[in-house]
Design a protein around this motif. Sequence first.
Motif, mmCIF file in Angstrom:
data_model
loop_
_atom_site.group_PDB
_atom_site.id
_atom_site.type_symbol
_atom_site.label_atom_id
_atom_site.label_comp_id
_atom_site.label_asym_id
_atom_site.label_seq_id
_atom_site.Cartn_x
_atom_site.Cartn_y
_atom_site.Cartn_z
ATOM 1 N N HIS A 35 0.916 -1.531 -0.522
ATOM 2 C CA HIS A 35 -0.164 0.127 0.217
ATOM 3 C C HIS A 35 0.973 1.365 0.071
ATOM 4 O O HIS A 35 0.702 2.370 -0.193
ATOM 5 N N LEU A 40 -3.242 6.497 -1.685
ATOM 6 C CA LEU A 40 -3.447 6.452 -1.134
ATOM 7 C C LEU A 40 -2.892 6.787 -0.130
ATOM 8 O O LEU A 40 -2.247 7.511 0.728
ATOM 9 N N GLY A 41 -1.745 5.721 -0.102
ATOM 10 C CA GLY A 41 -0.834 5.580 0.835
ATOM 11 C C GLY A 41 0.228 6.733 0.449
ATOM 12 O O GLY A 41 0.892 7.479 1.614
ATOM 13 N N ALA A 43 -0.157 9.886 -0.188
ATOM 14 C CA ALA A 43 -1.245 11.149 0.008
ATOM 15 C C ALA A 43 -0.855 10.863 1.817
ATOM 16 O O ALA A 43 -0.556 12.116 2.269
ATOM 17 N N ASN A 44 -1.163 9.416 1.806
ATOM 18 C CA ASN A 44 -0.985 9.832 3.569
ATOM 19 C C ASN A 44 0.866 9.917 4.272
ATOM 20 O O ASN A 44 0.595 10.941 5.590
ATOM 21 N N ASP A 47 1.228 13.738 4.211
ATOM 22 C CA ASP A 47 0.450 14.354 4.789
ATOM 23 C C ASP A 47 1.762 14.257 6.239
ATOM 24 O O ASP A 47 1.711 15.244 7.197
ATOM 25 N N ASP A 48 1.985 12.796 6.450
ATOM 26 C CA ASP A 48 2.792 12.889 8.129
ATOM 27 C C ASP A 48 4.036 13.184 8.098
ATOM 28 O O ASP A 48 4.633 14.418 8.808
ATOM 29 N N GLU A 177 -7.345 12.090 -1.899
ATOM 30 C CA GLU A 177 -7.349 13.505 -1.462
ATOM 31 C C GLU A 177 -5.631 13.607 -0.328
ATOM 32 O O GLU A 177 -5.342 12.877 0.150
ATOM 33 N N GLU A 179 -3.863 16.410 1.348
ATOM 34 C CA GLU A 179 -3.666 17.182 2.405
ATOM 35 C C GLU A 179 -3.269 19.322 2.424
ATOM 36 O O GLU A 179 -2.520 18.448 1.307
ATOM 37 N N ARG A 295 7.663 5.951 9.525
ATOM 38 C CA ARG A 295 6.636 5.752 10.571
ATOM 39 C C ARG A 295 5.313 5.363 9.702
ATOM 40 O O ARG A 295 4.837 4.584 10.331
ATOM 41 N N GLN A 296 5.190 5.850 8.268
ATOM 42 C CA GLN A 296 4.051 4.747 7.240
ATOM 43 C C GLN A 296 4.030 3.520 6.988
ATOM 44 O O GLN A 296 3.282 2.681 7.383
ATOM 45 N N VAL A 299 3.750 1.394 9.370
ATOM 46 C CA VAL A 299 2.594 0.557 9.622
ATOM 47 C C VAL A 299 2.415 -0.406 8.570
ATOM 48 O O VAL A 299 1.607 -0.896 8.286
ATOM 49 N N TYR A 300 2.397 0.305 6.832
ATOM 50 C CA TYR A 300 1.901 -0.413 6.350
ATOM 51 C C TYR A 300 2.296 -1.730 5.540
ATOM 52 O O TYR A 300 1.439 -2.646 5.251
ATOM 53 N N GLN A 302 3.168 -3.497 8.761
ATOM 54 C CA GLN A 302 2.210 -4.493 9.835
ATOM 55 C C GLN A 302 2.896 -5.384 10.294
ATOM 56 O O GLN A 302 2.873 -6.434 10.792
ATOM 57 N N SER A 305 3.874 -3.351 16.333
ATOM 58 C CA SER A 305 3.959 -2.404 17.058
ATOM 59 C C SER A 305 4.548 -1.690 18.067
ATOM 60 O O SER A 305 5.007 -0.854 18.217
#
Lengths: 334, 332
Positions: A35, A40-41, A43-44, A47-48, A177, A179, A295-296, A299-300, A302, A305
Amino acid sequence: MTVRRVADRLIARPEVGAALGALAVFGFFSVVTSHFLSRLGVANWLDDASTLGVMAVAVALLMIGGEFDLSAGVMTASTALVTALLVTREGLNIWPALGVSLLFALAVGAFNGLLVVRTGLPSFIVTLGTFLALQGLNLGVTRRVTGTVQVSGLRDRAGFTSAARLFASTVNIGGTEYEISILWWAVVTAVAAWVLVRTRFGNWVFAVGGSAIGARAVGVPVARTKIALFATTAFAGWIVGAITLLRNASVQANQGIGLEFQYIVAAVIGGCLLTGGFGSAVGAAIGALIFGMTRQGIVYAQWDSDWFQLFLGVMLLAAVAVNKAFRQRAERAA
Amino acid sequence: MSDRRTGRRRRAGVVAAVLAGALALTGCGSGSSSKPEAGGATVAASPSSLHFAVITHGTAGDAFWSVVKNGAQAAGEKLGVSVDYRSDGDPGAQAKLIDNAIAQHVDGLVVSMANPDALRTSIQNAVHAGIPVITINSGEQRSAEFGALTHVGQDEGIAGEQAGTRFKQAGRTKLLCVIHEAGNIGLNQRCDGAKRTFGNTTTVQVDISNPTDAQARIRGALEADPQIDAVLALNSQIAAGAVAAAKAANSKAQVATFDLNTDVVNAIKAGDLVFAVDQQPYLQGYLPILFLQLYKENANTVGGGKPVLTGPAFVDKANVDTVATYAARGTR
């Protein structure tokens, strides 16, 4: 021969190591996760990186000027609290409230700068003092006024919609979208890079960071330059404070604490020297990008954590190591 | 060296205990002779000389602890006793605050035990000095062992279990539990509880002091695993981020949270949040002060050896309007 010279000159740029590090991180997570590279990824993680980037660029300018600002993280909460309290308690429209909090930020920034140049104390100490003082003010004032430690309920106030459009809306590009904070990040980076490389003020920044005494000798206004730089980090804190406030429509008194070190780390990854006089705005923006992607990406991927901070630390150390290796090569070549 | 120190401390403890005992006796004597004539209704009005200290591990600026503090102070005002609230997130520093309160000969202590072992000596010293101790919030398992009168709090495991049950009843199949403070045992117990009743649960780690990053990380987790159809936030501000993250990720996940604030209340009204688990922090501040006063003035104990549970209470569309007014003034 010429190719070699071009390569050497390129490597001598402070942001090249960071760019290569960013490419490595980007490639790694693009391969490892499915992802990360999706629209979407992207954009995420952009944003971070964006709010961190706005701060890191301002902090980089200050570091090139030879100073630190430990109050930068808390400033993002202070300005948001000033705005939010004026709006919810005094019934002010959000625009003038933003104006007041901007004045507040610039005043604190100028105060930091003035104290540093007047007392000659290390900015590390001076801004540590401001950091603690602001932290206490944030908490004390918020509790005294609201009885709790959050200010919320801004969404239906006058001016919120238009202010949110400027600071916290999203822009649709090809069905995804993004940010608007990403745009802020890009604009701040572009302006800072232009000022640093193309203006007289930029020369002053390098001069005062390299040697304040030498700079004074050739007529650079050292005090004014440093005060302006502290005001700049405070200004960036105001932008990020507004972005966070308008996005969440609430602010918590303990927000932003500890983030000042992330700004410094991002600037260092981007090629800024802790000793001042060397660095780049674009590099700091790339440093923030590495932070955001890592950081993202984690998370992607997985990954468990529990190990999150460890992964983050190792990735950052790797990025800094790559950066340093390139700079050393450049210095040998020069 | 260390032997001498413990010896001295023990002697000091004995002296303190004798002093406290003597004070308690005189306090009791004067109380029993004057109060009955005054009548129950005027008890609060006649200023008592009781002085209680509330010492928590809450970090300054945490919305939850702010409500606890409000509860303790309101009880102090209403009951006419003086209440000091102190907090420090560092267990060693918290223990020092307790030692400090013992040195001031407070009439009662309220302590939250996020790290029981670090507080063991200090709490036992208080008990030895004749100061009644009530533990709140966390540390339920060790409360009685350390000599506390009772424990006032929410069983985090039970709260998590009930949240898990609610999601299960809503027909959800995969849950994301958002931990906002690494290493906080209570947060982990909530997620573990949810996992027990719900089943398929993963966790994600975020940082409470960075809302933008927290939101992005939750969003990333939802994008990475589209099967997640339920998100459990453990803090009111994280909840707002989780709602925004679910929208940005085009996820159909239902979001619920622990703890309340105005935004959570509004989000429940708007249908963005399905429910909030409220452990009623106001009670965790208010009740121990009431209990300590009852103990000092009437030798009452509460709980019968079991903790007094302040939650979980659930806030959802059915009761959100009532709770809203109280959340706005910082007492829910």
